[in-house]
Every structure is written in structure tokens, then in C-alpha cells.
Design a protein around this motif. Sequence first.
Motif, PDB file in Angstrom:
ATOM      1  N   MET A   1      45.410  39.324  34.403  1.00  0.00           N
ATOM      2  CA  MET A   1      45.888  38.021  34.799  1.00  0.00           C
ATOM      3  C   MET A   1      44.834  36.950  34.582  1.00  0.00           C
ATOM      4  N   PHE A   2      43.571  37.258  34.887  1.00  0.00           N
ATOM      5  CA  PHE A   2      42.517  36.263  34.806  1.00  0.00           C
ATOM      6  C   PHE A   2      42.263  35.844  33.354  1.00  0.00           C
ATOM      7  N   GLU A   3      42.360  36.802  32.434  1.00  0.00           N
ATOM      8  CA  GLU A   3      42.198  36.480  31.015  1.00  0.00           C
ATOM      9  C   GLU A   3      43.351  35.594  30.533  1.00  0.00           C
ATOM     10  N   LYS A   4      44.562  35.902  30.979  1.00  0.00           N
ATOM     11  CA  LYS A   4      45.733  35.092  30.598  1.00  0.00           C
ATOM     12  C   LYS A   4      45.604  33.669  31.153  1.00  0.00           C
ATOM     13  N   LEU A   5      45.066  33.548  32.353  1.00  0.00           N
ATOM     14  CA  LEU A   5      44.866  32.222  32.930  1.00  0.00           C
ATOM     15  C   LEU A   5      43.830  31.446  32.118  1.00  0.00           C
ATOM     16  N   PHE A   6      42.751  32.124  31.725  1.00  0.00           N
ATOM     17  CA  PHE A   6      41.738  31.486  30.874  1.00  0.00           C
ATOM     18  C   PHE A   6      42.381  30.978  29.585  1.00  0.00           C
TER      19      PHE A   6
ATOM     20  N   LEU B   1      54.836  35.894  40.376  1.00  0.00           N
ATOM     21  CA  LEU B   1      54.141  35.490  41.590  1.00  0.00           C
ATOM     22  C   LEU B   1      53.630  36.667  42.413  1.00  0.00           C
ATOM     23  N   GLY B   2      54.439  37.690  42.590  1.00  0.00           N
ATOM     24  CA  GLY B   2      53.989  38.852  43.360  1.00  0.00           C
ATOM     25  C   GLY B   2      52.794  39.534  42.712  1.00  0.00           C
ATOM     26  N   ASN B   3      52.840  39.704  41.403  1.00  0.00           N
ATOM     27  CA  ASN B   3      51.712  40.316  40.681  1.00  0.00           C
ATOM     28  C   ASN B   3      50.466  39.444  40.771  1.00  0.00           C
ATOM     29  N   MET B   4      50.665  38.151  40.585  1.00  0.00           N
ATOM     30  CA  MET B   4      49.532  37.232  40.604  1.00  0.00           C
ATOM     31  C   MET B   4      48.848  37.248  41.969  1.00  0.00           C
ATOM     32  N   LEU B   5      49.626  37.175  43.031  1.00  0.00           N
ATOM     33  CA  LEU B   5      49.038  37.157  44.371  1.00  0.00           C
ATOM     34  C   LEU B   5      48.404  38.502  44.718  1.00  0.00           C
ATOM     35  N   SER B   6      48.994  39.590  44.229  1.00  0.00           N
ATOM     36  CA  SER B   6      48.379  40.904  44.441  1.00  0.00           C
ATOM     37  C   SER B   6      47.030  40.965  43.742  1.00  0.00           C
ATOM     38  N   ASN B   7      46.939  40.426  42.526  1.00  0.00           N
ATOM     39  CA  ASN B   7      45.666  40.380  41.810  1.00  0.00           C
ATOM     40  C   ASN B   7      44.651  39.519  42.548  1.00  0.00           C
ATOM     41  N   LEU B   8      45.103  38.413  43.088  1.00  0.00           N
ATOM     42  CA  LEU B   8      44.185  37.527  43.808  1.00  0.00           C
ATOM     43  C   LEU B   8      43.622  38.167  45.070  1.00  0.00           C
ATOM     44  N   ASN B   9      44.391  39.060  45.688  1.00  0.00           N
ATOM     45  CA  ASN B   9      43.867  39.716  46.887  1.00  0.00           C
ATOM     46  C   ASN B   9      43.121  41.001  46.541  1.00  0.00           C
ATOM     47  N   GLY B  10      42.791  41.164  45.262  1.00  0.00           N
ATOM     48  CA  GLY B  10      42.024  42.327  44.832  1.00  0.00           C
ATOM     49  C   GLY B  10      42.839  43.590  44.786  1.00  0.00           C
ATOM     50  N   ASN B  11      44.145  43.454  44.694  1.00  0.00           N
ATOM     51  CA  ASN B  11      45.078  44.589  44.684  1.00  0.00           C
ATOM     52  C   ASN B  11      44.942  45.466  45.926  1.00  0.00           C
TER      53      ASN B  11
END
Length: 145
Positions: free
Chosen positions: A1-6, A121-131
Amino acid sequence: MFEKLFLLVKNNAGTAVINNPVIAAKDRDAVIIEASSSIIEVLKSQMESGKLNDLVRFFKYSGIYSTALIASVVNRFANKLNNFYGIEPEAAHNTAEMLIPGVLQQLISQSKSGEEAEFALGNMLSNLNGNRADLSMLVNSMMVA
């Protein structure tokens, strides 16, 4: 996700970063990373401070609930430009204003479209909380409500 955001930020960085005379050519990739990290930091901060419902509303009703969150990301990014790259506060804020709102709108659009699984959104927020927890079911139920 972080690479896609970049990549999303980089694809929107033309006028604000790449063609901006106040940003040195050697700093452009680093500035794009700073913009990406500013978005991540603000979204993560919202979750950590118990504002998950507000965050879901931001993605669900982007036009209504976006002002404070966008302003927070713009200010964080502008502060980084000023503090780490020596860009004057007004120029830093103008740069952030040129870049961040458009990136967030595209992030919201991609989140809603389902084209990018990483931006669901669910995947993104899960990634943000460190899974640490899969938030997909919770977020999906909040999106329906």
C-alpha cells in the motif's frame, strides 16, 4: 500500500514538486516521500486517537468531512518542507495545497472504486495499524451504516 501511495503522489507531483522552482532537483523524490508519509501519519494518527468513525466518514462522504483532515495533512507536509528543506512557510504551504487535496481525492476515488485492493479502506486501515487487526469487516459495516 505504501508504495502505491508513493506512486499516486508521484503521479500528481508535476506542478507542485517536479516543476516547482523552490524545490531543488536533488530533493524531489525525498519531498514526494515526505508528502506520502504526511498522509500516512495523519491517517494513522486519526486511528490511534480513536477517530476511526471520522476516518471512515472522510472516505464515505469525502465532500462533507474532508476539510479538517485535508488541512491537517497540508499543514504537516508544509511544516516538513519548511523544517527539512528550508522552504519559506508561505511557499511550503502553497506547495502542499497544490499537491495534497488532489492526491487525497484520488485516494478516496480509488478506495471507493475497488480498482486497487491496497486502497480498499479496510485493507488500507489494516496496513496503517501494522496489520495488528483486520479492520475490513468493521469498516465495511461502518460504510453500510
